[in-house]
Design an enzyme around this catalytic site. Structure first.
Site, PDB file in Angstrom:
ATOM      1  N   GLU A  30      -5.954  -4.356  -0.412  1.00 23.69           N
ATOM      2  CA  GLU A  30      -5.454  -3.409   0.573  1.00 23.69           C
ATOM      3  C   GLU A  30      -5.965  -2.012   0.246  1.00 23.69           C
ATOM      4  OE1 GLU A  30      -1.228  -3.804   0.903  1.00 23.69           O
ATOM      5  OE2 GLU A  30      -1.351  -5.837   1.674  1.00 23.69           O
ATOM      6  N   HIS A  40       7.283   5.250   7.860  1.00 18.25           N
ATOM      7  CA  HIS A  40       7.298   3.939   7.218  1.00 18.25           C
ATOM      8  C   HIS A  40       7.991   3.919   5.865  1.00 18.25           C
ATOM      9  CE1 HIS A  40       5.985  -0.070   6.257  1.00 18.25           C
ATOM     10  NE2 HIS A  40       5.252   0.336   5.238  1.00 18.25           N
ATOM     11  N   ARG A  57       2.305   6.740  -1.487  1.00 17.33           N
ATOM     12  CA  ARG A  57       2.480   5.394  -2.038  1.00 17.33           C
ATOM     13  C   ARG A  57       1.274   4.524  -1.732  1.00 17.33           C
ATOM     14  NH1 ARG A  57       4.075   0.328  -0.191  1.00 17.33           N
ATOM     15  NH2 ARG A  57       4.407   1.108   1.919  1.00 17.33           N
TER      16      ARG A  57
END
Length: 534
Positions: A121, A350, A385
């Protein structure tokens, strides 16, 4: 007045996601545990986490590489000790989840050896993401729920809101300790009291403070607000992560399109079909989320577009359906075939990177009070993050907090004489419209003024408005009986103020905080720490 119900336990855990349930399972053989769930036990942010969990399982990968990637994504504000601690304990944490029964995807290598399938990712230099197809959070949550349901030492209280923590100062006792909490039974619409030797906040983040969010309704910053009112410091509240790719469709609001799709080769495109991420970063679609979210925001504003498009249709159909079955089915249900068409996407609030300050044992500023998961600031995430470090943080710090709590229980006194909740001077409200109006106003100005791109003037306007709202809500809170909406709104306005004040203190642009009036980065950045007046 109806007699208020009282509960007593060794450990009260407020929150029932990956952090709360993992903590409960680690403690339950040694303690009587109560888990408070705001809604049904499965509901929460964990359930909707798609991508996976980062850990070093590949022999070509290393803990040092995981640490370096996290530090880079954190844009110079990670606490190095927290990053090292998390990466070092990641594999053990995943092996514990595997032992609980979480069905991470596997495959057989050329020699027929069964191995875990690892995906990659944004921000990761290696494939290190364990996953259960594209619904990892669901697999984790369902597995943990099944484990806690059968444990005799775990009492599950569903449909309960925590109202406030009970501290020494409220009891007239010396010291600064936590002794339990007042809670709202949503089914019976009454306040109950829970006394505990230790209390752990595992309430998740506060993305519901924004108009558009990928989070479920329960993500209203309750733990952060309660801890602040109790006297805990918070840190880095200005760093709110906006996931770059939330499905843009009127019939599927709040639906996240996982980071892993870009990891597997999906492209971000303008409405005319041209790619734009290579114009912003050499890593293109695999750049960290803050860069991708700002790029999308820039393109949408420049073009006057309602959305951009995420396109993986150039990959084989079988590959897409195998890797992203949940997303394929969801998009198909609203008329989008992702094997043939691009997905309309927009950024959405988010993840809350800041939170209640803790050490590596999950301890807060108040004795016997712990915070684990998204509610906490451990220093792991810094200014941004990295993908798939969030569920990891939940499991790793649940383990470390459990170890410390076990050491404390024998020497910690359970205070059994806790005062009842006083509602002798309140009445039932007949003006719920006030809450509804204030709720919408708060989320709208937070989106417009404290969103992906900020300015000093916008922040000043937001602070002025949130202070007005707080006065209205506090007056309402003093005069009327509590309700779910009132409790959440009270907490969200508090968290909104903390976000705004933190953003106003940071005179630079870094990671998730981008201020047009301060576009440069400081040479020596430090965390933003706010401490309440006790």
């Amino acid at each position: 007045m109806q007699q208020q119900k009282k509960h007593l336990c060794d450990v009260l855990i407020i929150g029932s996601g990956a952090a709360g349930l993992s903590l409960a399972l680690h403690l339950a053989d040694n303690a009587k545990v109560i888990v408070l769930s705001k809604g049904p036990l499965r509901e929460g942010s964990t359930l909707y986490a798609q991508g996976g969990i980062a850990a070093v399982f590949d022999e070509n990968d290393s803990i040092a590489s995981h640490v370096d990637d996290t530090l880079i994504a954190g844009a110079g504000l990670c606490e190095a000790a927290a990053v090292q601690f998390t990466a070092e304990h990641a594999k053990d944490a995943m092996e514990w989840l595997i032992a609980q029964g979480v069905p991470f995807d596997q495959y057989k290598d050329e020699d027929g050896v069964l191995k875990y399938h690892l995906t990659r990712e944004g921000g990761h230099s290696h494939r290190r993401i364990l996953h259960a197809a594209d619904a990892t959070g669901r697999a984790v949550q369902i597995t943990l729920v099944e484990q806690v349901k059968g444990h005799p030492n775990i009492q599950l209280l569903e449909n309960y809101n925590a109202i406030d923590l009970i501290t020494s100062s409220k009891l007239g006792l010396a010291g600064q300790k936590c002794h339990g909490a007042y809670v709202w039974n949503r089914d019976e619409e009454c306040v109950e009291v829970i006394g505990a030797k230790c209390v752990a906040l595992a309430t998740g983040g506060a993305s519901k403070v924004y108009l558009y969010t990928s989070n479920p309704d329960v993500a209203s910053g309750d733990g952060i607000a309660m801890a602040w009112r109790a006297g805990c410091s918070v840190a880095n509240m200005e760093f709110n992560q906006f996931h770059p790719t939330s499905l843009y469709h009127p019939e599927a609001q709040n639906y996240l399109i996982t980071e892993a799709m870009r990891g597997e080769g999906a492209y971000l495109k303008r409405p005319d079909g041209s790619r734009f991420m290579p114009d912003f970063d050499e890593r293109a679609e695999l750049a960290p989320r803050d860069i991708v979210a700002r790029a999308i925001d820039y393109e949408m504003k420049k073009l006057g577009a309602h959305c951009v498009y995420l396109d993986i249709s150039h990959k084989p159909k079988d590959f897409i359906i195998e890797h992203f079955p949940t997303i394929y089915a969801k998009c198909l249900s609203v008329g989008i075939d992702i094997t043939k068409q691009p997905i309309p996407v927009v950024p959405a609030a988010h993840y809350t990177c800041g939170g209640v300050m803790t050490n590596l044992n999950g301890q807060t500023d108040i004795d016997n009070l712990y915070a684990v998961g998204e509610v906490a600031y451990t220093g792991l995430h810094g200014a941004n993050r990295m993908a798939s470090n969030s569920l990891l943080e939940c499991i790793v710090f649940a383990q470390s907090a459990a170890r410390h709590i076990k050491q404390q229980l024998e020497s910690t006194r359970l205070v059994t004489e806790l005062p009842c909740w006083d509602e002798s001077r309140v009445t039932d409200s007949d003006e719920e419209v006030v809450i509804t109006h204030n709720w919408h106003e708060l989320r709208l100005f937070m989106w417009d003024y404290v969103g992906i791109v900020r300015t000093e003037k916008r922040l000043e306007r937001a602070l002025h408005r949130v202070e007005l709202l707080q006065r209205e809500i506090q007056d309402y809170y003093r005069n009327f009986r509590v309700s779910n909406n009132l409790l959440e709104l009270r907490n969200l306005t508090m968290v909104a103020e903390l976000i705004i004040r933190s953003a106003m203190q940071r005179k630079e642009s870094r990671g998730l905080h981008y201020n047009l009036d301060y576009p440069e980065q400081l040479a020596k950045p430090t965390p933003t720490i706010l401490t309440p007046v006790r």
